[in-house]
Scaffold this active site. Structure first.
Site, PDB file in Angstrom:
ATOM      1  N   HIS A 127      44.994  38.073 -39.462  1.00  0.00           N
ATOM      2  CA  HIS A 127      45.426  38.112 -38.060  1.00  0.00           C
ATOM      3  C   HIS A 127      46.545  37.093 -37.837  1.00  0.00           C
ATOM      4  O   HIS A 127      46.264  35.915 -37.563  1.00  0.00           O
ATOM      5  CB  HIS A 127      44.247  37.803 -37.139  1.00  0.00           C
ATOM      6  CG  HIS A 127      43.104  38.766 -37.258  1.00  0.00           C
ATOM      7  ND1 HIS A 127      42.275  38.792 -38.356  1.00  0.00           N
ATOM      8  CD2 HIS A 127      42.669  39.751 -36.422  1.00  0.00           C
ATOM      9  CE1 HIS A 127      41.367  39.742 -38.196  1.00  0.00           C
ATOM     10  NE2 HIS A 127      41.580  40.337 -37.024  1.00  0.00           N
ATOM     11  N   HIS A 141      48.406  41.403 -33.708  1.00  0.00           N
ATOM     12  CA  HIS A 141      47.088  40.770 -33.688  1.00  0.00           C
ATOM     13  C   HIS A 141      46.397  40.775 -35.051  1.00  0.00           C
ATOM     14  O   HIS A 141      46.095  39.717 -35.592  1.00  0.00           O
ATOM     15  CB  HIS A 141      46.186  41.454 -32.662  1.00  0.00           C
ATOM     16  CG  HIS A 141      44.754  41.031 -32.747  1.00  0.00           C
ATOM     17  ND1 HIS A 141      44.306  39.818 -32.283  1.00  0.00           N
ATOM     18  CD2 HIS A 141      43.663  41.655 -33.274  1.00  0.00           C
ATOM     19  CE1 HIS A 141      43.007  39.713 -32.499  1.00  0.00           C
ATOM     20  NE2 HIS A 141      42.596  40.817 -33.106  1.00  0.00           N
ATOM     21  N   GLU A 163      20.345  32.921 -21.657  1.00  0.00           N
ATOM     22  CA  GLU A 163      19.795  32.873 -23.007  1.00  0.00           C
ATOM     23  C   GLU A 163      20.874  32.891 -24.082  1.00  0.00           C
ATOM     24  O   GLU A 163      20.755  32.202 -25.106  1.00  0.00           O
ATOM     25  CB  GLU A 163      18.837  34.057 -23.238  1.00  0.00           C
ATOM     26  CG  GLU A 163      17.580  34.026 -22.397  1.00  0.00           C
ATOM     27  CD  GLU A 163      17.731  34.717 -21.063  1.00  0.00           C
ATOM     28  OE1 GLU A 163      16.724  34.858 -20.340  1.00  0.00           O
ATOM     29  OE2 GLU A 163      18.879  35.130 -20.732  1.00  0.00           O
ATOM     30  N   HIS A 191       8.735  43.577 -20.957  1.00  0.00           N
ATOM     31  CA  HIS A 191       8.513  42.185 -21.355  1.00  0.00           C
ATOM     32  C   HIS A 191       7.612  42.056 -22.581  1.00  0.00           C
ATOM     33  O   HIS A 191       7.279  40.942 -22.979  1.00  0.00           O
ATOM     34  CB  HIS A 191       7.904  41.396 -20.193  1.00  0.00           C
ATOM     35  CG  HIS A 191       8.914  40.996 -19.161  1.00  0.00           C
ATOM     36  ND1 HIS A 191       9.737  41.900 -18.535  1.00  0.00           N
ATOM     37  CD2 HIS A 191       9.263  39.780 -18.650  1.00  0.00           C
ATOM     38  CE1 HIS A 191      10.526  41.277 -17.679  1.00  0.00           C
ATOM     39  NE2 HIS A 191      10.265  39.990 -17.741  1.00  0.00           N
TER      40      HIS A 191
END
Length: 660
Positions: A27, A262, A411, A473
């Site tokens: 890159h 890129h 999280e 859950h």
């Protein structure tokens, strides 16, 4: 710009383009566009010493856009970190120090493994949190022994990823003024202009998070970049976000400012055009003139003086504050936790039935008094995860000395920040959430394992035992998924002793992260449980002579297996129960030990676990069976679910009978 500075910046560009072209892979866009940023930062503002890359008080630099690795490799080579020209020539090749994306522990000077966009941003936040916490612990008037910045460079992709917003929201809340973000704003992504999918005002977003925001209009203006960095340092109440307008693929006429710059080599003709456009007078690939090497060497020599001064200060600090010097040594002693082996308080007996999450909480509070560098928290679930250190205080903008981190409901960022805490050094960090939400953490866990960071993940509510919250859950496939990850120890303990063993393993690990998978429901202490749990699997309840069948289980199902054994023994069958809290550690044992626990001659085997059956075939074989759950759960009291889904002693006994 001085001629030597221009040559030094262009050396980064030329080396990067040549390496990528030779590899025919890479890159080039970021290294060409950000060469001036890297040079100005490393040469004039960043505190580092190539002669001692692990100096404790160095500034940290994270390349969040890890695809642009040749920028970092060129800087490491030119500054004398030990990367040779041959290393650059072997970019992306087998056995090379110059991997496609920077790898921590593989290449000297790489502070973090990066590549998945956004994660480097979040790890940098963790490093800045570590700096703030350690500074509040150790610094005394006239002795700033912990006093350094964390710099992170990333682009539009890093800012699009949600993890960066999670992490920067927390960083702003915490007022981490030693965090400086360098935003490579080139307005190009792989599919074209960022306008296709990304039109927000990034600076306003960062300002709303609580960052100082600064703009540099020309990414090649060394003076402007330098002034922005110094302005960032001058703000002692907020982290800083510097937007730097760059041109992807700068210097290559056919590629500059385009998406094609890129992620693919420029091509031989374009590399030649790059040299001509930059007025680089040398045709030889990988050639850097001596005057450029001398410039970098002179800068590196000056950089070393900062460490010399710090060492003198630290020596005086140890004389004036011997207790703090001793504490510093404990924080940086990888073997300190091994003293827990003979600590009766740590291995306290379980007195009654308790959830392993609660037993873990007790263990954490024992550890807090014995390991002063224990530092961690939960994603807004500490009361449920039982991860709070009762006398630890809260880590906050007003109290960086606090040991309990409140990550908020973030999280993904939490796991990456945990990696940053461990990468910084000096701390034993843990993070926590419900086990089903380990899915949010998994990409960052993968980096923990890849980097060999002994970060501890505390996951509670480990099965259908969650109960009334229902299938959203209740984890099913998560345990098998984590067990499939290389270099990750996954513990699902059945009682206090196994929980303590799991924590001992986690705290003494030097290169493997640990996931503790803990129950919501109460579990009785198990006769026969022992430190043998550190072998991953062991005989917890045996029979006389050779067993007719073997029951294997983990966590809450160990008790169910033992009850099934009693039923079968009453029928005259000889049954062995094996507790398997950590399959990874069991697999690492000697062939002799594994044979002693699971004799090849005993083919009747049943595994019992209130999660997916995936992976248990390794232990029960073609002749064995499993009592597991390969469908989603339901909403009902946990006890009812265990009965409805067959996790009863009688059903387990019936499954064993079917093998005869």
């Amino acid at each position: 710009m001085k001629r030597i500075d221009e040559l030094s910046v262009n050396s980064i560009r030329i080396l990067s383009a040549d390496a990528i072209q030779k590899a025919n892979s890479g890159h080039p866009g970021l290294p060409l566009g950000c060469a001036a940023i890297g040079y100005e930062l490393w040469a004039n503002h960043m505190k580092h010493n190539p002669a001692d890359p692990k100096w404790a008080n160095r500034d940290r630099f994270v390349l969040s856009g890890g695809h642009g690795s040749m920028l970092l490799y060129s800087l490491l080579h030119l500054f004398g970190y030990g990367l040779t020209k041959e290393d650059l020539m072997n970019f992306r090749q087998w056995g090379a120090k110059t991997a496609g994306h920077p790898e921590y522990g593989h290449t000297v000077g790489v502070e973090a493994t990066t590549g998945p966009l956004g994660q480097g941003m979040a790890m940098a936040v963790g490093m800045a949190m570590a700096e703030a916490h350690l500074a509040s612990t150790f610094n005394r008037e006239g002795f700033p022994v912990v006093d350094h910045y964390t710099y992170v460079l990333g682009g539009d992709g890093c800012m699009m990823e949600g993890i960066s917003s999670e992490a920067f929201s927390l960083a702003g809340t915490l007022g981490l003024s030693k965090l400086i973000v360098l935003y490579d704003s080139n307005r190009i992504s792989i599919e074209g202009s960022t306008d296709l999918a990304f039109r927000e005002n990034v600076q306003e977003r960062m300002a709303s998070f609580g960052f100082q925001t600064i703009t540099v209009e020309d990414g090649n203006d060394l003076a402007a970049i330098g002034a922005a960095i110094e302005a960032a340092k001058a703000d002692t109440t907020r982290p800083s976000f510097i937007t730097i307008r760059t041109e992807i693929g700068y210097g290559c006429p056919a590629k500059q400012g385009t998406a094609s710059a890129h992620g693919e080599p420029l091509g031989e003709e374009n590399v030649k055009a790059l040299r001509e456009n930059l007025q680089w007078p040398y045709d030889e690939a990988f050639f850097v003139p001596d005057e450029v090497y001398r410039n970098y060497a002179d800068i590196a020599s000056e950089k070393a003086k900062a460490e010399d001064e710090w060492k003198k200060m630290f020596e005086a600090y140890t004389v004036q504050y011997p207790d703090m010097a001793a504490l510093w040594n404990r924080y940086h002693d990888a073997d300190d936790a091994k003293k827990l082996w003979d600590d009766a308080e740590f291995w306290a007996e379980q007195e009654k039935a308790e959830a392993t999450r609660s037993l873990s909480g007790k263990t954490i509070n024992v550890l807090a008094g014995k390991l002063p560098n224990l530092f961690g928290g939960s994603a807004d679930l500490a009361p449920s995860n039982k991860t709070n250190m009762k006398d630890g205080g809260d880590f906050a903008k007003e109290n960086y000395a606090g040991r309990n981190i409140h990550f908020g409901i973030r999280e993904q960022a939490m796991a990456a920040i945990g990696n940053g805490l461990m990468l910084h050094g000096g701390l034993k960090a843990y993070v926590s959430t419900f086990f089903v939400f380990s899915d949010y953490c998994k990409p960052m866990m993968r980096l923990s394992a890849l980097m060999g960071l002994p970060l501890t993940y505390v996951y509670t509510h480990d099965s259908i035992g969650v109960g009334e919250d229902g299938p959203t859950h209740e984890p099913i496939e998560q345990l098998a998924g984590l067990r499939a990850m290389p270099n990750l120890n996954v513990f699902r303990p059945c009682d206090a002793t196994e929980t303590q063993a799991a924590w001992y393993s986690a705290m003494t690990s030097t290169s493997t992260p640990t996931a503790l998978v803990l129950s919501r429901q109460n579990l009785a202490p198990m006769p026969g449980s022992s430190k043998e749990a550190l072998k991953g699997g062991y005989i917890i309840d045996d029979c006389a002579g050779t067993p007719d069948a073997i029951l294997l289980a983990s966590g809450s199902e160990v008790g169910c297996a033992v009850e099934a054994k009693k039923i079968l023994e009453a029928e005259g069958k000889k049954i062995r129960v094996v507790s398997m809290p950590c399959t990874e550690l069991f697999d690492s044992q000697s062939a002799e030990y594994k044979e002693s626990v699971l004799p090849n001659a005993v083919r009747r085997r049943v595994a019992v676990e209130a999660l997916s059956s995936f992976g248990w075939g390794n232990y029960v074989g073609l002749d064995g069976k499993t009592v597991t759950i390969d469908h989603f759960g339901a909403s009902a009291p946990g006890k009812v679910l265990f009965e409805k889904f067959g996790f009863t002693a009688e059903h387990v006994a019936e499954t064993v009978r079917s093998l005869f």
